[in-house]
Design a protein around this motif. Structure first.
Motif, PDB file in Angstrom:
ATOM      1  N   VAL A   3      19.498  10.412 -22.405  1.00  0.00           N
ATOM      2  CA  VAL A   3      19.710  10.615 -20.979  1.00  0.00           C
ATOM      3  C   VAL A   3      18.405  10.353 -20.235  1.00  0.00           C
ATOM      4  O   VAL A   3      17.377  10.929 -20.541  1.00  0.00           O
ATOM      5  N   ILE A   4      18.459   9.455 -19.281  1.00  0.00           N
ATOM      6  CA  ILE A   4      17.306   9.146 -18.440  1.00  0.00           C
ATOM      7  C   ILE A   4      17.768   9.186 -16.998  1.00  0.00           C
ATOM      8  O   ILE A   4      18.849   8.695 -16.674  1.00  0.00           O
ATOM      9  N   SER A   5      16.988   9.766 -16.119  1.00  0.00           N
ATOM     10  CA  SER A   5      17.429   9.921 -14.744  1.00  0.00           C
ATOM     11  C   SER A   5      17.477   8.586 -14.021  1.00  0.00           C
ATOM     12  O   SER A   5      16.688   7.676 -14.288  1.00  0.00           O
ATOM     13  N   VAL A   6      18.436   8.477 -13.108  1.00  0.00           N
ATOM     14  CA  VAL A   6      18.550   7.285 -12.282  1.00  0.00           C
ATOM     15  C   VAL A   6      17.271   7.090 -11.493  1.00  0.00           C
ATOM     16  O   VAL A   6      16.806   5.968 -11.293  1.00  0.00           O
ATOM     17  N   SER A   7      16.664   8.189 -11.046  1.00  0.00           N
ATOM     18  CA  SER A   7      15.430   8.097 -10.272  1.00  0.00           C
ATOM     19  C   SER A   7      14.319   7.461 -11.094  1.00  0.00           C
ATOM     20  O   SER A   7      13.501   6.708 -10.566  1.00  0.00           O
ATOM     21  N   LYS A   8      14.264   7.746 -12.407  1.00  0.00           N
ATOM     22  CA  LYS A   8      13.238   7.158 -13.268  1.00  0.00           C
ATOM     23  C   LYS A   8      13.466   5.660 -13.430  1.00  0.00           C
ATOM     24  O   LYS A   8      12.526   4.873 -13.440  1.00  0.00           O
ATOM     25  N   ARG A   9      14.728   5.259 -13.585  1.00  0.00           N
ATOM     26  CA  ARG A   9      15.016   3.823 -13.678  1.00  0.00           C
ATOM     27  C   ARG A   9      14.667   3.130 -12.364  1.00  0.00           C
ATOM     28  O   ARG A   9      14.134   2.011 -12.366  1.00  0.00           O
ATOM     29  N   LYS A  10      14.964   3.809 -11.260  1.00  0.00           N
ATOM     30  CA  LYS A  10      14.631   3.235  -9.959  1.00  0.00           C
ATOM     31  C   LYS A  10      13.123   3.131  -9.790  1.00  0.00           C
ATOM     32  O   LYS A  10      12.611   2.127  -9.281  1.00  0.00           O
ATOM     33  N   GLU A  11      12.399   4.163 -10.231  1.00  0.00           N
ATOM     34  CA  GLU A  11      10.937   4.130 -10.178  1.00  0.00           C
ATOM     35  C   GLU A  11      10.401   2.956 -10.984  1.00  0.00           C
ATOM     36  O   GLU A  11       9.475   2.260 -10.556  1.00  0.00           O
ATOM     37  N   THR A  12      10.989   2.746 -12.158  1.00  0.00           N
ATOM     38  CA  THR A  12      10.544   1.662 -13.029  1.00  0.00           C
ATOM     39  C   THR A  12      10.800   0.311 -12.384  1.00  0.00           C
ATOM     40  O   THR A  12       9.953  -0.589 -12.435  1.00  0.00           O
ATOM     41  N   LYS A  13      11.971   0.152 -11.766  1.00  0.00           N
ATOM     42  CA  LYS A  13      12.282  -1.091 -11.061  1.00  0.00           C
ATOM     43  C   LYS A  13      11.259  -1.365  -9.967  1.00  0.00           C
ATOM     44  O   LYS A  13      10.770  -2.489  -9.812  1.00  0.00           O
TER      45      LYS A  13
END
Length: 294
Positions: free
Chosen positions: A236-246
């Protein structure tokens, strides 16, 4: 006049032509490159293309459909849509887009959303495991030996960066994997070499609209909305973390235009001898194991 009408392309023909001409170098060529480079499709394969209804899986279905018509070796394709409990609007959108793109889908229903709504701990993880299991099971029942998913190069890059920044490990996403629970089944990612922005551009070019996140969980609370599954590990990884990475990769690209290509290429050129520790076969290893031998 009649001759002009005869020559006029249908909507789906225009969509396919955009793939083979306007976006040939951005979509079709990297699609073929991945299939050949990683040996994703072989003679006699029967592949279930798994369609969620988003831009990635819909493009994958169209690419596979075009390949089937133009390839010089024999294989079969089924277009599989699993309904985990979509609302009426999303279900109808998937079906209408499939009809618009002339993709002959097979839809099967599950109660995954009903089950995961009752799960308190890690519902996204449970959902992901159930989805994958249902897809493998249905594909195998249809006589398929492979399932194809719509993960692309940007997924590979983001997963690699997130694993390092938030998971404290160097971990990639494989272009193909053998199933551990379904004998003889394999997962392939034919869009492995395609950049997400090119998919977005192709979608806009053809004025196509696909469903976004159709998860019932994400509409309930802000906490649940921040929950997602890492494509490679199932963690489980937060959507916010994926968005931060993008966003991070986007900023770095302004400084170094080759940043995405470099990250992608790095997972193909790992210098294992330079790492003090690594995992293989689920076991942790240390460079000290072979240090004295060398």
């Amino acid at each position: 006049m009649a001759e002009k009408q005869k020559r006029e392309l249908s909507f789906v023909q225009k969509v396919e032509r955009s793939i083979s001409t306007t976006y040939r170098e951005r979509l079709w060529t990297p699609f073929i490159t991945a299939i050949k480079k990683y040996k994703l499709i072989e003679e006699g394969d029967k592949i279930a293309v798994c369609i969620s209804g988003g831009k990635d899986s819909m493009l994958l279905a169209k690419l596979m459909q075009m390949l089937l018509r133009h390839t010089d070796f024999q294989f079969e394709v089924k277009y599989l849509v699993m309904d985990p409990g979509y609302n009426k609007v999303n279900r109808e959108k998937i079906e209408s887009n499939a009809a618009l793109l002339e993709i002959p889908i097979t839809v099967f229903e599950t109660n995954i959303f009903d089950v995961t709504e009752k799960v308190v701990k890690s519902p996204c993880y449970v959902c992901a495991k159930m989805r994958r299991g249902h897809l493998y099971h249905m594909a195998k029942d249809m006589g398929c030996n492979k399932i194809a998913l719509g993960h692309h190069m940007s997924d590979v890059i983001e997963t690699t960066v997130m694993a390092m920044f938030y998971g404290a490990q160097l971990q990639g996403m494989m272009p193909k994997l053998r199933s551990q629970n379904f004998d003889g089944m394999e997962l392939i990612r034919p869009m492995y070499c395609i950049n997400e922005q090119d998919i977005v551009n192709w979608t806009k070019y053809n004025c196509l609209e696909f469903i976004q996140c159709a998860c019932r969980m994400t509409s309930r609370t802000a906490e649940q909305e921040a929950c997602a599954i890492d494509n490679a590990s199932g963690d489980v990884i937060s959507v916010s973390k994926r968005k931060e990475t993008k966003e991070l990769i986007k900023r770095l690209k302004r400084i170094n235009p080759n940043i995405e290509k470099n990250i992608f290429n790095s997972v193909h050129a790992v210098c294992i001898e330079t790492f003090p520790g690594y995992k293989a076969g689920g076991e942790q290893h240390s460079f000290l194991e072979d240090y004295d031998k060398s």
